[in-house]
Scaffold this active site. Structure first.
Site, mmCIF file in Angstrom:
data_model
loop_
_atom_site.group_PDB
_atom_site.id
_atom_site.type_symbol
_atom_site.label_atom_id
_atom_site.label_comp_id
_atom_site.label_asym_id
_atom_site.label_seq_id
_atom_site.Cartn_x
_atom_site.Cartn_y
_atom_site.Cartn_z
ATOM 1 N N TYR A 160 0.853 -1.195 0.000
ATOM 2 C CA TYR A 160 0.000 0.000 0.000
ATOM 3 C C TYR A 160 0.887 1.242 0.000
ATOM 4 O O TYR A 160 1.824 1.351 0.797
ATOM 5 C CB TYR A 160 -0.898 -0.032 1.230
ATOM 6 C CG TYR A 160 -1.777 1.185 1.432
ATOM 7 C CD1 TYR A 160 -2.284 1.907 0.360
ATOM 8 C CD2 TYR A 160 -2.123 1.608 2.708
ATOM 9 C CE1 TYR A 160 -3.091 3.008 0.552
ATOM 10 C CE2 TYR A 160 -2.939 2.704 2.921
ATOM 11 C CZ TYR A 160 -3.409 3.406 1.838
ATOM 12 O OH TYR A 160 -4.214 4.501 2.034
ATOM 13 N N CYS A 161 0.599 2.182 -0.920
ATOM 14 C CA CYS A 161 1.323 3.447 -1.000
ATOM 15 C C CYS A 161 2.817 3.165 -1.208
ATOM 16 O O CYS A 161 3.180 2.383 -2.075
ATOM 17 C CB CYS A 161 1.029 4.284 0.240
ATOM 18 S SG CYS A 161 1.720 5.949 0.238
ATOM 19 N N LEU A 162 3.701 3.765 -0.418
ATOM 20 C CA LEU A 162 5.126 3.513 -0.586
ATOM 21 C C LEU A 162 5.494 2.078 -0.250
ATOM 22 O O LEU A 162 6.532 1.579 -0.692
ATOM 23 C CB LEU A 162 5.936 4.478 0.273
ATOM 24 C CG LEU A 162 6.098 5.877 -0.320
ATOM 25 C CD1 LEU A 162 6.789 6.802 0.662
ATOM 26 C CD2 LEU A 162 6.868 5.836 -1.626
ATOM 27 N N GLY B 29 3.859 -0.333 -1.483
ATOM 28 C CA GLY B 29 3.767 -0.937 -2.801
ATOM 29 C C GLY B 29 4.981 -0.639 -3.653
ATOM 30 O O GLY B 29 5.409 -1.478 -4.454
#
Length: 579
Positions: free
Chosen positions: A310-312, A314
């Site tokens: 998720y987000c960074l 990812g």
């Protein structure tokens, strides 16, 4: 990872003196580079000064705007308003703003705002980045003078003051004093909330089965008689506490997955202090993602793993997956990226805060402290939506005397984290500024990695109103990969679009599938060719994961004591409580 951080390993004493001076300045400016701001204004102003045609156009625009205002005022402010606030600007939602004189004050403010929006369109030769920054700074300055900020020019405040006999102003003054004392002393007032981490939030049952200096790994207890053999490993961003994915049981993505018959592991990152100042971006890959994957493999040997970032989280998962692909490591059954970017050329409004001057300024500030303060990043995100997150909040708290509304996601949002100096500098430079990952220049262990080497199927999700990871930027992963890929676009923003449980009213999404090796489709064409579906995207993801998993069997034990991985503590562990 051969990513520079802009710092000399053996600085000269004069350089140290310079950095000390800049670090002291950074403390006074809240981490904003005065040079970056001055350079942007200078670039815009000098190019505008050499454009007499543009100046005449702006003068004409101003005259037309004032003519429209005059006509509106002459009509008694009864005709349709000539200027409208942005959709995300809720400062003028109260019905009193349609009545004179408030309507005229509102329209005058919006007219000036409209003129500045037009004026800060980049004159020929101006850097687009500088023009956008000037627009942002102009809006920040104008917001100070909004009629919504004053008692006598805001109908909602006047109405509340008359109704309550001024008690709202007394309560607001009390709130303002408490906040000023808190800022001056560096203390945080205790927030009264029904939501408590480990009790009503982050309360899905599980055990911490691994811990190092960067993260704790939580294994969640099964809720079904049988489970899919392939576990799920969740890699959250290290700029936030992981429990955005495990809020209340009703809207916890982790709880939902466990209830669907999956064995779920989630990383809970440490809240770093000065002791981790030298932790690198590659440490977060090796001692973070890869250590978590190895632990999952020890608990569940010979099983492929569904990895989700998720987000960074990812972004670092993409880096880890591309490195694994280069090495022939096939342990990943699938890769899911939630609001995560792999290309940063269109990385959203956060890029307004990033250029060489600003990053160097941040580096000097972090060099002094060893980390980036949690309020620094949170303040940048608030500034991007200043109308609602700063000014509307200030009006509610200091002039209407209202307490903060108690939401689970607002409690999580206030629970910010710090970031190690070296790692933060590296990812700002290598990813945001230099865009090395998608341009074929990002090296891991001195060898460049390529996203196109990834063979595991991918599930990629963007959110429609994301100003941190815009969905078109997230979609760009389709340019740099050839594997089977499912892309989903869902309603909401960076956080609200993820927390989109079944039964959440007003939710919708679009979903499309790309076969391996298929040609590229641009985002606008993709949007037009995929119909909107009502409801939550969660069941779609669960079905996608199930289709890529084996036959269900009895759930595994918690941890692996025989492999030296006994349960260490009940979920949510200890790192999530670090302040």
């Amino acid at each position: 990872m051969n990513v520079p951080n802009g710092q000399s390993p053996n600085p000269h004493p004069y350089q140290t003196l310079d950095r000390t001076g800049r670090a002291m300045t950074a403390r006074m400016t809240g981490g904003s580079s005065p040079h970056a701001a001055a350079a942007a204004w200078t670039d815009w102003a000098l190019h505008l000064a050499r454009a007499p045609g543009r100046q005449l156009e702006l003068a004409e625009h101003a005259m037309r705007s004032w003519a429209r205002l005059a006509a509106y005022a002459a009509a008694g402010a009864t005709q349709n308003a000539p200027f409208m606030p942005r959709p995300e600007d809720h400062r003028f939602n109260h019905m009193g703003w349609v009545m004179p004189p408030f309507s005229l004050w509102q329209q005058s403010f919006l007219a000036v705002q409209d003129w500045w929006d037009h004026a800060t369109e980049a004159p020929r030769g101006t850097s687009a980045h500088n023009a956008e920054r000037v627009n942002f700074m102009a809006r920040q300055a104008l917001d100070v003078f909004s009629p919504s900020n004053a008692v006598l020019t805001n109908p909602e405040i006047l109405q509340a003051t008359m109704k309550q006999g001024g008690r709202n102003l007394a309560a607001g003054w009390k709130n303002a004093v408490a906040d000023m004392v808190g800022r001056a002393t560096g203390t945080r007032p205790e927030v009264k909330s029904q939501f408590k981490v480990g009790k009503t939030l982050a309360c899905t049952k599980g055990e911490v089965v691994y811990r190092n200096d960067l993260f704790e790994l939580i294994q969640y207890a099964p809720q079904t008689d049988t489970v899919h053999p392939e576990p799920i490993l969740i890699v959250p961003a290290w700029i936030m506490k992981y429990y955005i994915l495990d809020l209340r049981p009703e809207n916890s993505l982790i709880n939902f997955l466990v209830g669907q018959g999956f064995t779920v592991f989630a990383m809970s990152w440490v809240n770093p202090t000065d002791t981790l100042r030298d932790a690198s971006l590659d440490d977060y890959r090796r001692k973070g993602v890869m250590a978590a994957l190895e632990t999952v493999n020890a608990v569940l040997p010979d099983r492929k793993v569904h990895a989700c970032g998720y987000c960074l989280g990812g972004t670092i998962l993409s880096i880890a997956a591309a490195t694994m692909a280069r090495e022939g490591d096939e342990r990943l059954a699938s890769i899911t990226l939630l609001a995560a970017q792999t290309d940063f050329t269109e990385a959203g409004e956060i890029m307004l805060f990033l250029d060489e001057s600003q990053v160097a300024f941040l580096e000097d500030m972090m060099w002094d402290r060893g980390y980036l303060e949690q309020d620094q990043m949170a303040g940048a995100f608030r500034a991007l939506r200043a109308e609602d997150l700063i000014w509307s909040r200030a009006v509610r708290r200091y002039l209407l005397g209202e307490e903060e509304q108690d939401f689970d996601i607002s409690v999580w949002n206030a629970d910010a984290t710090r970031m190690p100096a070296r790692m933060h500098s590296q990812y700002l430079r290598a990813l945001f500024m230099e865009n090395r990952l998608s341009s074929g220049r990002f090296a891991v262990e001195d060898r460049v990695i390529a996203l196109k080497d990834i063979a595991a199927p991918m599930f990629v999700l963007g959110t429609e109103k994301d100003h941190i990871a815009p969905w078109r930027s997230v979609y760009k992963v389709t340019l740099f990969t050839d594997t089977e890929l499912t892309f989903v676009l869902t309603k909401g923003g960076h956080n609200g679009g993820i927390v989109s449980e079944p039964g959440h009213r007003g939710r919708h999404y679009r979903i499309g599938h790309r076969a391996p090796g298929a040609g590229y489709m641009d985002p606008e064409s993709w949007f037009e060719q995929h119909e909107r579906k009502g409801g939550s995207w969660w069941p779609e993801w669960a079905a996608w994961l199930a289709a890529k998993s084996g036959t269900k069997a009895a759930p595994p034990a918690m941890g692996a004591p025989e492999a030296g991985l006994p349960p260490l503590a009940p979920a949510p562990g200890s790192y999530v409580f670090q302040k």
